[in-house]
Scaffold this active site. Sequence first.
Site, PDB file in Angstrom:
ATOM      1  N   GLU A   1      -1.985   0.485  -8.752  1.00  0.00           N
ATOM      2  CA  GLU A   1      -3.423   0.749  -8.833  1.00  0.00           C
ATOM      3  C   GLU A   1      -3.711   2.227  -8.602  1.00  0.00           C
ATOM      4  O   GLU A   1      -3.304   2.788  -7.577  1.00  0.00           O
ATOM      5  CB  GLU A   1      -4.184  -0.060  -7.774  1.00  0.00           C
ATOM      6  CG  GLU A   1      -4.117  -1.561  -7.944  1.00  0.00           C
ATOM      7  CD  GLU A   1      -4.773  -2.273  -6.774  1.00  0.00           C
ATOM      8  OE1 GLU A   1      -5.851  -1.815  -6.311  1.00  0.00           O
ATOM      9  OE2 GLU A   1      -4.220  -3.283  -6.309  1.00  0.00           O
TER      10      GLU A   1
ATOM     11  N   LYS B   1       0.858  -1.184   0.000  1.00  0.00           N
ATOM     12  CA  LYS B   1       0.000   0.000   0.000  1.00  0.00           C
ATOM     13  C   LYS B   1       0.893   1.233   0.000  1.00  0.00           C
ATOM     14  O   LYS B   1       1.763   1.382   0.860  1.00  0.00           O
ATOM     15  CB  LYS B   1      -0.896   0.013   1.248  1.00  0.00           C
ATOM     16  CG  LYS B   1      -1.991  -1.037   1.227  1.00  0.00           C
ATOM     17  CD  LYS B   1      -3.175  -0.555   0.438  1.00  0.00           C
ATOM     18  CE  LYS B   1      -4.367  -1.486   0.605  1.00  0.00           C
ATOM     19  NZ  LYS B   1      -5.511  -1.038  -0.231  1.00  0.00           N
TER      20      LYS B   1
ATOM     21  N   ASP C   1      -8.996   0.144 -10.534  1.00  0.00           N
ATOM     22  CA  ASP C   1      -9.684  -0.492  -9.409  1.00  0.00           C
ATOM     23  C   ASP C   1     -10.973   0.278  -9.163  1.00  0.00           C
ATOM     24  O   ASP C   1     -12.043  -0.105  -9.635  1.00  0.00           O
ATOM     25  CB  ASP C   1      -8.762  -0.495  -8.181  1.00  0.00           C
ATOM     26  CG  ASP C   1      -9.427  -1.036  -6.926  1.00  0.00           C
ATOM     27  OD1 ASP C   1     -10.628  -1.359  -6.965  1.00  0.00           O
ATOM     28  OD2 ASP C   1      -8.754  -1.141  -5.879  1.00  0.00           O
TER      29      ASP C   1
ATOM     30  N   LYS D   1     -12.882  -6.200  -7.008  1.00  0.00           N
ATOM     31  CA  LYS D   1     -13.291  -6.498  -5.636  1.00  0.00           C
ATOM     32  C   LYS D   1     -14.780  -6.862  -5.676  1.00  0.00           C
ATOM     33  O   LYS D   1     -15.639  -5.969  -5.699  1.00  0.00           O
ATOM     34  CB  LYS D   1     -13.050  -5.292  -4.733  1.00  0.00           C
ATOM     35  CG  LYS D   1     -11.570  -4.928  -4.558  1.00  0.00           C
ATOM     36  CD  LYS D   1     -11.424  -3.760  -3.591  1.00  0.00           C
ATOM     37  CE  LYS D   1      -9.963  -3.552  -3.180  1.00  0.00           C
ATOM     38  NZ  LYS D   1      -9.149  -2.952  -4.241  1.00  0.00           N
TER      39      LYS D   1
END
Length: 320
Positions: free
Chosen positions: A190, A133, A213, A235
Amino acid sequence: MRSAQVYRWQIPMDAGVVLRDRRLKTRDGLYVCLCDGEREGWGEISPLPGFSQETWEEAQTALLTWVNDWLQGNEGLPEMPSVAFGASCALAELTGVLPEAADYRAAPLCTGDPDDLVLRLADMPGEKIAKVKVGLYEAVRDGMVVNLLLEAIPDLHLRLDANRAWTPLKAQQFAKYVNPDYRARIAFLEEPCKTRDDSRAFARETGIAIAWDESLREADFTFEAEEGVKAVVIKPTLTGSLDKVREQVAAAHALGLTVVISSSIESSLGLTQLARIAAWLTPGTLPGLDTLHLMQAQQVRPWPGSALPCLKRDELERLL
């Protein structure tokens, strides 16, 4: 003869889990269990705070309404993404559409100490892929950490996720600290910038591949082959029904894009289903499911190899 149960649950999270500037102390959600004769199917409904449009309470109302309709013979699905996904998974298990085979490999998630990731990767067989991240700290620091990891592990490929945290200037500051010789080993980054145009420009200027994303869930998004765009991250909890997930996977694959099935911090039950979906729809691509360690317990279905305690269904709060 149809019957159904609905359960409500809450799992304590490890300290330090922060989503979009809010600390996530518990993960709240629902399970639905559909029965038809001897057959049974489960689904998880767990909207992700800060990312899902619907709240847990709204999802609960929609789920209970849908279950009552299903018991009356209605075959439709609810509109809310998290409810549509959970309900469709339960139906897919009930009818045997969702295969049992699963991909329980997971790209390890680095949430803090780079040394910890180096140790975890040392034991990882085959291709070394990890997720980091970025965008939570200073962009310069992120660039230095990424560079350090790529330098320390020559066969490492990194998936990075910025969650649209950077301005174009911040994104360039990040790239400045990543050796150009290492950039090809960034599998993708992303959504580096707040707008798609800025993210596209970043990819062109730096040679760092990007992935969509959040963009997939915007009304004006269309699947197109674009310079610098290498992957999409899906997701399912935020996307909707299993059919919608399958449509997006097919559209991306038709363009030659990599598709990564990714967690929205589901419980162990939801994660095991995502592992099955990944094996089914994206075979050969490592899914992004390394989030169970953020929780203090598993529920109903354990993740293979996890040492976390696992609650059984009769330990959950039943609503229906």
